[in-house]
Design a protein around this motif. Structure first.
Motif, PDB file in Angstrom:
ATOM      1  N   ALA A 310     -47.414  -2.821-106.994  1.00 54.28           N
ATOM      2  CA  ALA A 310     -47.303  -3.088-105.561  1.00 54.28           C
ATOM      3  C   ALA A 310     -48.688  -3.346-104.977  1.00 54.28           C
ATOM      4  O   ALA A 310     -48.882  -4.264-104.184  1.00 54.28           O
ATOM      5  N   VAL A 311     -49.673  -2.560-105.402  1.00 56.00           N
ATOM      6  CA  VAL A 311     -51.070  -2.791-105.020  1.00 56.00           C
ATOM      7  C   VAL A 311     -51.942  -2.630-106.253  1.00 56.00           C
ATOM      8  O   VAL A 311     -51.900  -1.590-106.919  1.00 56.00           O
ATOM      9  N   SER A 312     -52.723  -3.664-106.569  1.00 64.15           N
ATOM     10  CA  SER A 312     -53.715  -3.606-107.646  1.00 64.15           C
ATOM     11  C   SER A 312     -55.098  -3.517-107.020  1.00 64.15           C
ATOM     12  O   SER A 312     -55.454  -4.359-106.186  1.00 64.15           O
ATOM     13  N   MET A 313     -55.866  -2.525-107.416  1.00 67.04           N
ATOM     14  CA  MET A 313     -57.177  -2.292-106.813  1.00 67.04           C
ATOM     15  C   MET A 313     -58.257  -2.344-107.884  1.00 67.04           C
ATOM     16  O   MET A 313     -58.274  -1.538-108.806  1.00 67.04           O
ATOM     17  N   MET A 314     -59.136  -3.344-107.790  1.00 65.09           N
ATOM     18  CA  MET A 314     -60.232  -3.490-108.741  1.00 65.09           C
ATOM     19  C   MET A 314     -61.534  -2.896-108.201  1.00 65.09           C
ATOM     20  O   MET A 314     -62.299  -2.272-108.921  1.00 65.09           O
ATOM     21  N   SER A 315     -61.781  -3.110-106.928  1.00 65.94           N
ATOM     22  CA  SER A 315     -62.964  -2.575-106.263  1.00 65.94           C
ATOM     23  C   SER A 315     -62.753  -2.695-104.765  1.00 65.94           C
ATOM     24  O   SER A 315     -61.840  -3.373-104.305  1.00 65.94           O
ATOM     25  N   GLY A 316     -63.605  -2.035-104.000  1.00 67.04           N
ATOM     26  CA  GLY A 316     -63.472  -2.074-102.559  1.00 67.04           C
ATOM     27  C   GLY A 316     -62.876  -0.791-102.016  1.00 67.04           C
ATOM     28  O   GLY A 316     -63.005   0.283-102.613  1.00 67.04           O
ATOM     29  N   ASN A 317     -62.177  -0.886-100.884  1.00 62.53           N
ATOM     30  CA  ASN A 317     -61.610   0.285-100.217  1.00 62.53           C
ATOM     31  C   ASN A 317     -60.190  -0.010 -99.754  1.00 62.53           C
ATOM     32  O   ASN A 317     -59.903  -1.088 -99.235  1.00 62.53           O
ATOM     33  N   LEU A 318     -59.317   0.962 -99.961  1.00 60.73           N
ATOM     34  CA  LEU A 318     -57.948   0.847 -99.472  1.00 60.73           C
ATOM     35  C   LEU A 318     -57.613   2.094 -98.682  1.00 60.73           C
ATOM     36  O   LEU A 318     -57.809   3.216 -99.154  1.00 60.73           O
ATOM     37  N   ASN A 319     -57.126   1.905 -97.460  1.00 65.73           N
ATOM     38  CA  ASN A 319     -56.770   3.009 -96.584  1.00 65.73           C
ATOM     39  C   ASN A 319     -55.311   2.870 -96.184  1.00 65.73           C
ATOM     40  O   ASN A 319     -54.937   1.902 -95.528  1.00 65.73           O
ATOM     41  N   ILE A 320     -54.489   3.824 -96.620  1.00 57.80           N
ATOM     42  CA  ILE A 320     -53.077   3.840 -96.242  1.00 57.80           C
ATOM     43  C   ILE A 320     -52.879   5.015 -95.296  1.00 57.80           C
ATOM     44  O   ILE A 320     -53.103   6.166 -95.667  1.00 57.80           O
ATOM     45  N   ASN A 321     -52.456   4.723 -94.074  1.00 58.09           N
ATOM     46  CA  ASN A 321     -52.279   5.759 -93.065  1.00 58.09           C
ATOM     47  C   ASN A 321     -51.008   5.454 -92.282  1.00 58.09           C
ATOM     48  O   ASN A 321     -51.036   4.770 -91.269  1.00 58.09           O
ATOM     49  N   VAL A 322     -49.892   5.918 -92.800  1.00 58.63           N
ATOM     50  CA  VAL A 322     -48.595   5.708 -92.153  1.00 58.63           C
ATOM     51  C   VAL A 322     -47.915   7.060 -92.049  1.00 58.63           C
ATOM     52  O   VAL A 322     -47.424   7.598 -93.039  1.00 58.63           O
ATOM     53  N   MET A 358     -59.412   4.449-103.070  1.00 56.31           N
ATOM     54  CA  MET A 358     -58.127   4.333-102.403  1.00 56.31           C
ATOM     55  C   MET A 358     -57.819   5.660-101.715  1.00 56.31           C
ATOM     56  O   MET A 358     -57.808   6.707-102.365  1.00 56.31           O
ATOM     57  N   ARG A 359     -57.593   5.624-100.404  1.00 52.88           N
ATOM     58  CA  ARG A 359     -57.244   6.826 -99.649  1.00 52.88           C
ATOM     59  C   ARG A 359     -55.827   6.676 -99.113  1.00 52.88           C
ATOM     60  O   ARG A 359     -55.506   5.670 -98.482  1.00 52.88           O
ATOM     61  N   VAL A 360     -54.999   7.683 -99.370  1.00 51.91           N
ATOM     62  CA  VAL A 360     -53.589   7.597 -99.018  1.00 51.91           C
ATOM     63  C   VAL A 360     -53.192   8.789 -98.161  1.00 51.91           C
ATOM     64  O   VAL A 360     -53.364   9.943 -98.562  1.00 51.91           O
ATOM     65  N   SER A 361     -52.686   8.510 -96.968  1.00 50.15           N
ATOM     66  CA  SER A 361     -52.078   9.522 -96.127  1.00 50.15           C
ATOM     67  C   SER A 361     -50.801   8.913 -95.567  1.00 50.15           C
ATOM     68  O   SER A 361     -50.843   8.100 -94.640  1.00 50.15           O
ATOM     69  N   THR A 362     -49.665   9.256 -96.152  1.00 51.46           N
ATOM     70  CA  THR A 362     -48.428   8.604 -95.747  1.00 51.46           C
ATOM     71  C   THR A 362     -47.248   9.558 -95.867  1.00 51.46           C
ATOM     72  O   THR A 362     -47.214  10.417 -96.763  1.00 51.46           O
ATOM     73  N   SER A 363     -46.301   9.406 -94.969  1.00 51.57           N
ATOM     74  CA  SER A 363     -45.047  10.139 -95.075  1.00 51.57           C
ATOM     75  C   SER A 363     -44.056   9.361 -95.922  1.00 51.57           C
ATOM     76  O   SER A 363     -42.899   9.754 -96.052  1.00 51.57           O
ATOM     77  N   GLY A 364     -44.506   8.240 -96.494  1.00 55.93           N
ATOM     78  CA  GLY A 364     -43.677   7.454 -97.405  1.00 55.93           C
ATOM     79  C   GLY A 364     -43.714   8.011 -98.811  1.00 55.93           C
ATOM     80  O   GLY A 364     -44.159   9.135 -99.054  1.00 55.93           O
ATOM     81  N   GLU A 365     -43.275   7.211 -99.781  1.00 57.53           N
ATOM     82  CA  GLU A 365     -43.138   7.679-101.150  1.00 57.53           C
ATOM     83  C   GLU A 365     -43.634   6.631-102.135  1.00 57.53           C
ATOM     84  O   GLU A 365     -43.787   5.455-101.806  1.00 57.53           O
ATOM     85  N   LEU A 366     -43.873   7.081-103.366  1.00 58.00           N
ATOM     86  CA  LEU A 366     -44.071   6.208-104.515  1.00 58.00           C
ATOM     87  C   LEU A 366     -42.870   6.411-105.422  1.00 58.00           C
ATOM     88  O   LEU A 366     -42.478   7.548-105.691  1.00 58.00           O
ATOM     89  N   ALA A 367     -42.276   5.338-105.928  1.00 53.94           N
ATOM     90  CA  ALA A 367     -41.109   5.492-106.799  1.00 53.94           C
ATOM     91  C   ALA A 367     -40.993   4.297-107.724  1.00 53.94           C
ATOM     92  O   ALA A 367     -41.243   3.155-107.332  1.00 53.94           O
ATOM     93  N   THR A 368     -40.607   4.581-108.971  1.00 54.82           N
ATOM     94  CA  THR A 368     -40.322   3.534-109.937  1.00 54.82           C
ATOM     95  C   THR A 368     -38.816   3.336-110.018  1.00 54.82           C
ATOM     96  O   THR A 368     -38.041   4.095-109.435  1.00 54.82           O
ATOM     97  N   VAL A 369     -38.406   2.314-110.758  1.00 61.28           N
ATOM     98  CA  VAL A 369     -36.982   1.982-110.816  1.00 61.28           C
ATOM     99  C   VAL A 369     -36.204   3.105-111.498  1.00 61.28           C
ATOM    100  O   VAL A 369     -36.635   3.683-112.493  1.00 61.28           O
ATOM    101  N   ASP A 403     -57.603   9.102-103.637  1.00 62.64           N
ATOM    102  CA  ASP A 403     -57.610  10.332-102.850  1.00 62.64           C
ATOM    103  C   ASP A 403     -56.339  10.364-102.003  1.00 62.64           C
ATOM    104  O   ASP A 403     -56.224   9.648-101.013  1.00 62.64           O
ATOM    105  N   ILE A 404     -55.368  11.183-102.420  1.00 63.91           N
ATOM    106  CA  ILE A 404     -54.088  11.269-101.720  1.00 63.91           C
ATOM    107  C   ILE A 404     -54.086  12.528-100.863  1.00 63.91           C
ATOM    108  O   ILE A 404     -54.080  13.648-101.376  1.00 63.91           O
ATOM    109  N   ARG A 405     -54.098  12.326 -99.547  1.00 65.43           N
ATOM    110  CA  ARG A 405     -54.124  13.458 -98.612  1.00 65.43           C
ATOM    111  C   ARG A 405     -52.711  13.926 -98.270  1.00 65.43           C
ATOM    112  O   ARG A 405     -52.477  15.102 -98.048  1.00 65.43           O
ATOM    113  N   LYS A 406     -51.782  12.982 -98.168  1.00 65.18           N
ATOM    114  CA  LYS A 406     -50.410  13.314 -97.816  1.00 65.18           C
ATOM    115  C   LYS A 406     -49.490  12.307 -98.476  1.00 65.18           C
ATOM    116  O   LYS A 406     -49.745  11.106 -98.462  1.00 65.18           O
ATOM    117  N   LEU A 407     -48.385  12.816 -99.065  1.00 60.51           N
ATOM    118  CA  LEU A 407     -47.424  11.943 -99.735  1.00 60.51           C
ATOM    119  C   LEU A 407     -46.087  12.663 -99.759  1.00 60.51           C
ATOM    120  O   LEU A 407     -46.000  13.824-100.174  1.00 60.51           O
TER     121      LEU A 407
END
Length: 671
Positions: A310-322, A358-369, A403-407
């Protein structure tokens, strides 16, 4: 003097008009960058700043493509869209900072390359002011970050064909696919004069916020008589005129296996062009959808797995805040800020990270099939060409920092939830769930070491041949993992690792959609792990894990709470619970190296191990094939009270390589 005065008045009037025009232009320019929408920009403390902009509304893939290429700073999908926007052609490298408001709509990608690449120096922001918006690529990755910044404040992100789009599931309703005359389209997207008899797909009505769709994944061939019209493992997109403002001639279908047009009526059912409410539809199909997500050999050449995510990260910064709520925040659906991987094959994931932060703070989920949501495995299907074995991971990391703060939760099935070969993962307050519908080895010792310079140094002697053995909720083969939670009770923690499995001893595990799964010799694949720490041989990257306030729960026989061969694992203020009394271990350490500083070392601080519900065996471990009684005496399988080795709290094996340690500080084993 009078004439001069009149000229002066005229000059003043003209100047006033010019000034008014200038102010109007200035205010218009200002309005293009300030006003209208509010989006959350949160830092690690979830404090919010506000940005306001006026969007450029887009209603077609061509408008969206042009807006991105032209450098617009903020685009919003139109309120009038009745179907998804399908983005064709090569992946776009972001040229300027961009914010996209999904506005409850869906953008689909019909190319194996991702929708958008965020290079160094650029920022891409995704918001969804209406809710229910999605970014979806059924044949590849969704987004790639290669040095820039990606901010996510809304939307769902899906990679791989959705379970609800499988033809075997849909074909019970015959109107979804009908054979009929179609007009063929060339590789430039231009309709030709040639016609053919081909399947015509209907547009299904939306039962949720998802837009109308005619897309179908053919998990079986579509054939009539002796003619096969669409091959197995083919994904077909359908776009209908009038649902977006697209001109079909603008679609790049050069990478498609085939494309053609036909007509549907106002209800989306295929019809003839002469019908009064007929609208033109365009279909393009991509063969080998799931097969191309795995490593493969073509013409004697090995083609590596593309690591779709869903997201491929090679370098840089990713901020997920939902988040569900917060100051100035919109109400979010439970799926907002969620990431899904449906390919179900090795090396596919929700997050694939090789570098960056990658920083993740979300009330969403990660799930595979979930294999249970897919049709039954058929003859000829293998784990490399079918999602029905569900082996993808939530997180694949070979570098960088996650860095997953909330999941809300992270859930996988026959693959690992977290697979870490290098880099660093920090996770707080999360539920980690692994569902083992099949398992891949009869024993954790079916492992063959192959020293190599390749990061993946270990393969299994049993399935999966030539691949790393990763069937665990958390797999470590290098790098550092830190899990931190708060203590909410004696056996209730805010970081929970649960492995769900129910395999009856001596019998193949049965699932309605999978049938009986056995090995080549008839043995049952049945071993699963909460944490599997393999480390690496030689002087390669060391693995380490620190977990505070973590609860590990293992369900079913042949389960290992923690199994380690190299590297450090420290559990503090936690618990390990095994609910079976048949060949299960709380801790099993088998040292696989004499390299200084790399021997297996497992430390338990204030951590309790709760063993099987009936028996605890004490003494030498019997062979896997032996049946014993409660006293440990060997008996025949049919004897009263006969059982496999019952639950064992802690075991250490240094017979092959000297060294290794299991250290227990104020920790206990309960039976």
């Amino acid at each position: 003097m009078k004439r001069v005065a009149n000229n002066t008045k005229r000059t003043i009037a003209v100047s006033a008009i010019l000034l008014a025009i200038a102010l109007m232009l200035l205010s218009s320019a200002f309005a293009l960058t300030h006003a209208k929408y509010v989006t959350e920009i949160g830092d690690s403390d979830n404090t919010l700043d506000y940005e306001t902009q006026t969007p450029f509304n887009v209603g077609s893939q061509q408008e969206l493509y042009n807006a991105i290429k032209s450098g617009y700073g903020y685009v919003k999908l139109s309120e009038d869209l009745k179907g998804p926007i399908i983005m064709t052609g090569d992946a776009l490298d972001l040229k300027n900072d961009l914010t996209i408001d999904l506005n409850g709509n869906e953008i689909e990608r019909n190319n194996r390359s991702s929708l958008l690449n965020v290079p160094a120096g650029k920022t891409f922001t995704v918001i969804d002011t209406k809710g229910g918006g999605r970014l979806y690529n059924p044949i590849g990755s969704v987004l790639t970050v290669s040095g820039g910044d990606l901010n996510v404040y809304g939307g769902m992100f899906e990679s791989g064909p959705r379970p609800t789009e499988y033809y075997t599931t849909l074909k019970t309703e015959s109107e979804y696919v009908q054979l009929g005359t179609v007009t063929l389209v060339d590789t430039n997207g231009i309709a030709t004069s040639a016609t053919a008899e081909m399947p015509r797909l209907a547009v299904r009505s939306a039962s949720s916020k998802a837009p109308h769709s005619g897309n179908i994944y053919f998990d079986v061939p579509f054939a009539s008589g002796s003619t096969e019209y669409i091959k197995r493992d083919t994904y077909c997109y359908v776009v209908v005129s009038g649902e977006t403002d697209d001109d079909f001639a603008t679609f790049d279908v050069s990478a498609a296996s085939f494309a053609y047009t036909y007509y549907v009526d106002g209800s989306g059912v295929p019809c003839e062009s002469t019908q009064s409410d007929a609208r033109q539809a365009m279909l393009f199909g991509y063969e080998n959808d799931i097969y191309y997500s795995s490593e493969r050999t073509e013409s004697g050449k090995t083609i590596p797995a593309p690591n779709y995510a869903a997201v491929s990260m090679m370098s840089g910064n990713l901020n997920i805040n939902v988040t569900d709520a917060g100051e100035g925040a919109l109400t979010k659906s439970r799926t907002a800020g969620s990431f899904y991987s449906y390919f179900g094959t090795w090396h596919t994931s929700c997050f694939y990270i090789t570098g960056g932060t990658m920083r993740v703070s979300t009330s969403g989920e990660l799930a595979t099939v979930n294999p249970a949501e897919l049709p039954a495995v058929l003859a000829g299907e293998t784990r490399t060409n079918s999602a029905k074995y569900g082996e993808s991971a939530c997180i694949l990391s070979t570098g960088g920092t996650l860095d997953i703060r909330k999941l809300q939760s992270a859930t996988s099935y026959n693959g690992s939830v977290i697979s870490l070969s290098d880099g660093e993962i920090i996770m707080r307050d999360a539920n980690i769930n692994k569902y083992a519908t099949i398992s891949h080895a009869d024993s954790p010792f079916d492992v063959m070491e192959i020293p190599s310079t390749d990061p993946n140094t270990s393969t299994a002697t049993e399935f999966p041949a030539g691949r790393q053995y990763r069937d665990a909720a958390i797999f470590l083969n290098g790098g550092a993992l830190t899990l931190t939670g708060s203590d909410t009770g004696t056996r209730n923690k805010s970081v929970n690792v649960t492995v769900h499995k129910n395999i009856e001893e001596g019998k193949a595990h049965y699932a309605a959609n999978l049938g009986e799964i056995t090995g080549a010799s008839g043995e049952v694949f049945q071993t699963t792990f909460g944490i599997l720490s393999r480390g690496r041989s030689g002087s390669q990257v060391r693995s380490s894990m620190i977990a505070d306030n973590i609860a590990i729960d293992m369900e079913g026989a042949h389960s290992f709470g923690v199994f380690g061969t190299r590297g450090d694992i420290t559990l503090s203020d936690g618990s390990i619970t095994l609910d079976s009394d048949s060949y299960t271990y709380g801790i099993y350490a088998v040292n696989k190296t004499e390299t200084a500083g790399r021997a297996v070392r497992i430390t338990l601080n204030n951590t309790s191990i709760y063993l099987g519900v009936e028996h605890t065996y004490e003494g030498e471990t019997p062979a896997n094939s032996e049946w014993i009684d409660a006293s440990g005496n060997a008996v025949s399988a049919g004897s009263a009270g006969a059982m496999r080795a019952a639950s064992i709290g802690v075991a250490l094996d240094s017979s092959e390589f000297k060294g290794g340690a299991v250290i227990m500080n104020n920790s206990h084993v309960y039976s």
